[in-house]
Scaffold this motif. Structure first.
Motif, PDB file in Angstrom:
ATOM      1  N   ARG A  60       0.983  -1.581  -0.097  1.00 13.48           N
ATOM      2  CA  ARG A  60      -0.094  -0.041   0.338  1.00 13.48           C
ATOM      3  C   ARG A  60       0.899   1.203   0.365  1.00 13.48           C
ATOM      4  O   ARG A  60       1.838   1.456   0.579  1.00 13.48           O
ATOM      5  CB  ARG A  60      -0.643   0.264   1.297  1.00 13.48           C
ATOM      6  CG  ARG A  60      -2.173  -1.161   1.214  1.00 13.48           C
ATOM      7  CD  ARG A  60      -2.492  -1.367   2.770  1.00 13.48           C
ATOM      8  NE  ARG A  60      -3.227  -2.119   2.794  1.00 13.48           N
ATOM      9  CZ  ARG A  60      -4.703  -2.266   3.293  1.00 13.48           C
ATOM     10  NH1 ARG A  60      -4.821  -2.177   3.935  1.00 13.48           N
ATOM     11  NH2 ARG A  60      -5.438  -3.581   3.161  1.00 13.48           N
TER      12      ARG A  60
ATOM     13  N   PHE B 161       0.611   5.163   0.508  1.00 16.30           N
ATOM     14  CA  PHE B 161       0.761   6.394   0.779  1.00 16.30           C
ATOM     15  C   PHE B 161       1.244   7.705   0.586  1.00 16.30           C
ATOM     16  O   PHE B 161       2.323   7.865   1.258  1.00 16.30           O
ATOM     17  CB  PHE B 161      -0.390   6.508   2.599  1.00 16.30           C
ATOM     18  CG  PHE B 161      -0.957   5.458   2.689  1.00 16.30           C
ATOM     19  CD1 PHE B 161      -2.210   5.553   2.770  1.00 16.30           C
ATOM     20  CD2 PHE B 161      -0.309   3.759   3.086  1.00 16.30           C
ATOM     21  CE1 PHE B 161      -2.744   3.936   3.591  1.00 16.30           C
ATOM     22  CE2 PHE B 161      -1.195   3.109   3.644  1.00 16.30           C
ATOM     23  CZ  PHE B 161      -2.640   3.346   3.352  1.00 16.30           C
TER      24      PHE B 161
ATOM     25  N   PHE C 126      -3.647  14.056  -1.715  1.00 17.96           N
ATOM     26  CA  PHE C 126      -3.167  13.058  -1.066  1.00 17.96           C
ATOM     27  C   PHE C 126      -3.582  11.917  -1.807  1.00 17.96           C
ATOM     28  O   PHE C 126      -5.228  11.698  -2.846  1.00 17.96           O
ATOM     29  CB  PHE C 126      -4.368  12.521   0.526  1.00 17.96           C
ATOM     30  CG  PHE C 126      -3.376  13.819   1.402  1.00 17.96           C
ATOM     31  CD1 PHE C 126      -3.445  13.862   1.952  1.00 17.96           C
ATOM     32  CD2 PHE C 126      -4.520  14.720   1.529  1.00 17.96           C
ATOM     33  CE1 PHE C 126      -2.993  14.368   3.713  1.00 17.96           C
ATOM     34  CE2 PHE C 126      -4.609  15.609   2.563  1.00 17.96           C
ATOM     35  CZ  PHE C 126      -3.470  15.889   2.779  1.00 17.96           C
TER      36      PHE C 126
ATOM     37  N   VAL D 246      -3.880   6.985  -2.394  1.00 21.97           N
ATOM     38  CA  VAL D 246      -4.018   5.994  -1.603  1.00 21.97           C
ATOM     39  C   VAL D 246      -3.525   4.679  -3.000  1.00 21.97           C
ATOM     40  O   VAL D 246      -4.594   4.842  -4.015  1.00 21.97           O
ATOM     41  CB  VAL D 246      -4.827   5.741  -1.365  1.00 21.97           C
ATOM     42  CG1 VAL D 246      -4.711   4.126  -0.303  1.00 21.97           C
ATOM     43  CG2 VAL D 246      -5.048   6.438   0.594  1.00 21.97           C
TER      44      VAL D 246
ATOM     45  N   GLY E 259      -5.058  15.204   7.906  1.00 23.97           N
ATOM     46  CA  GLY E 259      -5.220  13.708   8.189  1.00 23.97           C
ATOM     47  C   GLY E 259      -6.534  13.054   8.905  1.00 23.97           C
ATOM     48  O   GLY E 259      -6.888  12.672   7.900  1.00 23.97           O
TER      49      GLY E 259
ATOM     50  N   VAL F 252      -8.730  13.495   5.057  1.00 24.36           N
ATOM     51  CA  VAL F 252      -8.122  12.230   4.625  1.00 24.36           C
ATOM     52  C   VAL F 252      -8.571  10.548   5.222  1.00 24.36           C
ATOM     53  O   VAL F 252      -9.015   9.668   4.437  1.00 24.36           O
ATOM     54  CB  VAL F 252      -7.169  12.339   4.428  1.00 24.36           C
ATOM     55  CG1 VAL F 252      -6.542  10.982   3.825  1.00 24.36           C
ATOM     56  CG2 VAL F 252      -6.679  13.665   3.774  1.00 24.36           C
ATOM     57  N   ARG F 253      -8.314  10.621   6.277  1.00 24.38           N
ATOM     58  CA  ARG F 253      -8.607   9.000   6.712  1.00 24.38           C
ATOM     59  C   ARG F 253      -9.803   8.536   6.617  1.00 24.38           C
ATOM     60  O   ARG F 253     -10.546   7.991   6.819  1.00 24.38           O
ATOM     61  CB  ARG F 253      -7.905   9.322   8.038  1.00 24.38           C
ATOM     62  CG  ARG F 253      -6.132   9.021   8.356  1.00 24.38           C
ATOM     63  CD  ARG F 253      -6.171   9.465  10.080  1.00 24.38           C
ATOM     64  NE  ARG F 253      -5.693   7.463  10.283  1.00 24.38           N
ATOM     65  CZ  ARG F 253      -6.416   7.319  11.448  1.00 24.38           C
ATOM     66  NH1 ARG F 253      -7.101   8.385  12.335  1.00 24.38           N
ATOM     67  NH2 ARG F 253      -6.015   5.834  10.925  1.00 24.38           N
TER      68      ARG F 253
ATOM     69  N   VAL G 235     -10.923   7.984   3.452  1.00 21.02           N
ATOM     70  CA  VAL G 235     -10.274   6.849   2.141  1.00 21.02           C
ATOM     71  C   VAL G 235     -11.481   5.374   2.945  1.00 21.02           C
ATOM     72  O   VAL G 235     -11.605   4.772   2.035  1.00 21.02           O
ATOM     73  CB  VAL G 235      -8.663   6.348   2.450  1.00 21.02           C
ATOM     74  CG1 VAL G 235      -7.916   5.185   2.499  1.00 21.02           C
ATOM     75  CG2 VAL G 235      -7.812   8.124   1.861  1.00 21.02           C
ATOM     76  N   THR G 236     -11.582   5.671   4.331  1.00 16.04           N
ATOM     77  CA  THR G 236     -12.397   4.424   5.178  1.00 16.04           C
ATOM     78  C   THR G 236     -13.997   4.228   4.612  1.00 16.04           C
ATOM     79  O   THR G 236     -13.978   3.134   4.481  1.00 16.04           O
ATOM     80  CB  THR G 236     -12.276   4.493   6.555  1.00 16.04           C
ATOM     81  OG1 THR G 236     -10.620   4.912   6.714  1.00 16.04           O
ATOM     82  CG2 THR G 236     -12.535   3.056   7.128  1.00 16.04           C
TER      83      THR G 236
ATOM     84  N   VAL H 241      -9.760   0.453   3.750  1.00 14.76           N
ATOM     85  CA  VAL H 241      -8.611   0.721   4.040  1.00 14.76           C
ATOM     86  C   VAL H 241      -8.266   1.369   5.120  1.00 14.76           C
ATOM     87  O   VAL H 241      -8.713   2.603   4.857  1.00 14.76           O
ATOM     88  CB  VAL H 241      -7.955   1.505   2.224  1.00 14.76           C
ATOM     89  CG1 VAL H 241      -6.249   2.187   2.216  1.00 14.76           C
ATOM     90  CG2 VAL H 241      -7.677   0.573   1.411  1.00 14.76           C
TER      91      VAL H 241
ATOM     92  N   VAL I  48      -5.573   4.743   6.767  1.00 16.65           N
ATOM     93  CA  VAL I  48      -5.037   5.019   6.750  1.00 16.65           C
ATOM     94  C   VAL I  48      -3.087   5.239   7.793  1.00 16.65           C
ATOM     95  O   VAL I  48      -4.473   6.035   8.939  1.00 16.65           O
ATOM     96  CB  VAL I  48      -5.332   6.607   6.331  1.00 16.65           C
ATOM     97  CG1 VAL I  48      -3.688   7.419   6.110  1.00 16.65           C
ATOM     98  CG2 VAL I  48      -5.687   6.935   4.462  1.00 16.65           C
TER      99      VAL I  48
ATOM    100  N   VAL J 110       1.603   9.346   8.430  1.00 15.51           N
ATOM    101  CA  VAL J 110       2.100   9.054   6.619  1.00 15.51           C
ATOM    102  C   VAL J 110       3.487   9.836   6.854  1.00 15.51           C
ATOM    103  O   VAL J 110       3.644  11.201   7.091  1.00 15.51           O
ATOM    104  CB  VAL J 110       1.099   9.235   5.593  1.00 15.51           C
ATOM    105  CG1 VAL J 110       1.635   9.808   4.508  1.00 15.51           C
ATOM    106  CG2 VAL J 110      -0.036   7.949   6.228  1.00 15.51           C
TER     107      VAL J 110
END
Length: 148
Positions: free
Chosen positions: A54, A56, A76, A78, A122, A125-126, A129-130, A141, A143, A147
């Motif tokens: 993966r 990032f 960002f 991934v 952050g 973004v986390r 993505v999740t 996924v 993060v 990172v």
């Protein structure tokens, strides 16, 4: 009484003090998702999920600076490798608008964008993505917090 001695501040100490004042006067006014693009090749994803690496990555920058405010962008990405093309790819860009004290140095805004801005963006973004990967019907996924 012993004599008092004064230590002369160096340029870097003055800069650090100025940056601290800059941070104290900083106000986040707006934060938005500017763009998001994602794709998954499900067969490749499930074939490669255990051994695939993966990735990032992120880039942060001051998009606009003016006396008293500035805008930043954070991009960002991934990705999870596939055989011909990425098994998973998610790219998002967030924008921010900050107010700062009039007369603040542009260098302080640039320093902020390269250091503390990732702490502001952050969590967004986390979560994105999740949430997006879960909506793709694949294991979400996560993060990592750190990172690089």
């Amino acid at each position: 009484m012993p004599p008092t001695t004064r230590t002369k501040k160096t340029g870097s100490q003055d800069e650090d003090n100025g940056y601290e004042v800059f941070l104290e006067n900083l106000e986040l006014v707006n934060l938005w998702l500017q763009s998001c693009d994602c794709s998954v090749v499900r067969v490749a994803y499930f074939e490669r999920i255990k051994e695939a690496k993966r990735r990032f990555t992120f880039s942060l920058r001051v998009a606009k600076y003016s006396d008293g405010y500035f805008d930043c962008e954070g991009n960002f990405t991934v990705s999870i490798d596939g055989t011909d093309k990425p098994a998973l790819s998610l790219n998002c860009t967030y924008g921010t608008h900050f107010h700062c004290a009039k007369g603040s140095k542009k260098e302080f805004a640039e320093r902020f964008a390269q250091s503390e801005l990732k702490l502001v963006l952050g969590p967004y973004v986390r979560q994105l993505v999740t949430d997006m990967t879960a909506r793709m019907a694949i294991p979400p996924v996560i993060v990592p917090l750190a990172v690089k």
